[in-house]
Design an enzyme around this catalytic site. Sequence first.
Site, PDB file in Angstrom:
ATOM      1  N   ASN A 128       0.813  -1.393   0.081  1.00 23.02           N
ATOM      2  CA  ASN A 128       0.064   0.101   0.156  1.00 23.02           C
ATOM      3  C   ASN A 128       1.045   1.180  -0.011  1.00 23.02           C
ATOM      4  O   ASN A 128       1.823   1.214   1.050  1.00 23.02           O
ATOM      5  CB  ASN A 128      -0.818  -0.119   1.172  1.00 23.02           C
ATOM      6  CG  ASN A 128      -2.000   1.150   1.295  1.00 23.02           C
ATOM      7  OD1 ASN A 128      -1.639   2.292   0.674  1.00 23.02           O
ATOM      8  ND2 ASN A 128      -2.962   1.247   2.131  1.00 23.02           N
ATOM      9  N   GLY A 175       0.307   4.522   0.479  1.00 23.79           N
ATOM     10  CA  GLY A 175       0.015   5.373   1.387  1.00 23.79           C
ATOM     11  C   GLY A 175       0.472   5.162   2.831  1.00 23.79           C
ATOM     12  O   GLY A 175       0.329   5.393   3.787  1.00 23.79           O
ATOM     13  N   CYS A 176       1.189   3.641   3.221  1.00 23.85           N
ATOM     14  CA  CYS A 176       1.584   3.043   4.386  1.00 23.85           C
ATOM     15  C   CYS A 176       2.993   3.406   4.487  1.00 23.85           C
ATOM     16  O   CYS A 176       3.959   2.602   3.633  1.00 23.85           O
ATOM     17  CB  CYS A 176       1.186   1.885   4.514  1.00 23.85           C
ATOM     18  SG  CYS A 176       2.047   0.867   5.939  1.00 23.85           S
ATOM     19  N   SER A 177       3.508   3.966   5.499  1.00 23.06           N
ATOM     20  CA  SER A 177       4.836   4.136   5.610  1.00 23.06           C
ATOM     21  C   SER A 177       5.838   2.836   5.905  1.00 23.06           C
ATOM     22  O   SER A 177       7.009   2.710   5.480  1.00 23.06           O
ATOM     23  CB  SER A 177       5.294   4.997   6.527  1.00 23.06           C
ATOM     24  OG  SER A 177       4.972   4.534   8.002  1.00 23.06           O
ATOM     25  N   ARG A 193       6.075   1.364   2.444  1.00 22.60           N
ATOM     26  CA  ARG A 193       7.015   2.051   1.689  1.00 22.60           C
ATOM     27  C   ARG A 193       8.378   1.564   2.148  1.00 22.60           C
ATOM     28  O   ARG A 193       9.717   1.316   1.408  1.00 22.60           O
ATOM     29  CB  ARG A 193       6.949   3.495   1.666  1.00 22.60           C
ATOM     30  CG  ARG A 193       5.804   3.982   1.004  1.00 22.60           C
ATOM     31  CD  ARG A 193       5.561   5.497   0.729  1.00 22.60           C
ATOM     32  NE  ARG A 193       5.929   6.093   2.096  1.00 22.60           N
ATOM     33  CZ  ARG A 193       4.924   6.576   2.645  1.00 22.60           C
ATOM     34  NH1 ARG A 193       3.675   6.397   2.643  1.00 22.60           N
ATOM     35  NH2 ARG A 193       4.959   7.296   3.884  1.00 22.60           N
TER      36      ARG A 193
END
Length: 114
Positions: free
Chosen positions: A8, A10-12, A15
């Site tokens: 995802n 949007g997820c740190s 990432r």
Amino acid sequence: MKATIWHNPGCSKSRAALETLQGRDDIELTVVQYLKDPPSREKLAQLYRDAGMAPREGVRTQGTDAKERGLTEADDASVLDAMVADSRLIERPLVETEKGVRLCRPPEAILEIL
């Protein structure tokens, strides 16, 4: 080595795991944005089995209604059905290599299967 990450952007944490994978020359990487291309029920069951965890341990509770729906205590079939119906319930990132599967929270857990 082949690796697949259910990612995802949007997820740190997701990432960070992706960055670790991309930083290695020995990885043939497949990135699956699971919110756009969710895994099948069978694939989810296999991922959790290979990770040595119950599906309810892989339920995303933050930002979802998983607790209110009782998914953190539910049986495997109910949890998998809910995840297939709403992929936002899948905690991320899941990473699969030939050495196993890990829910990479914290992202350093990825090192166990590289």
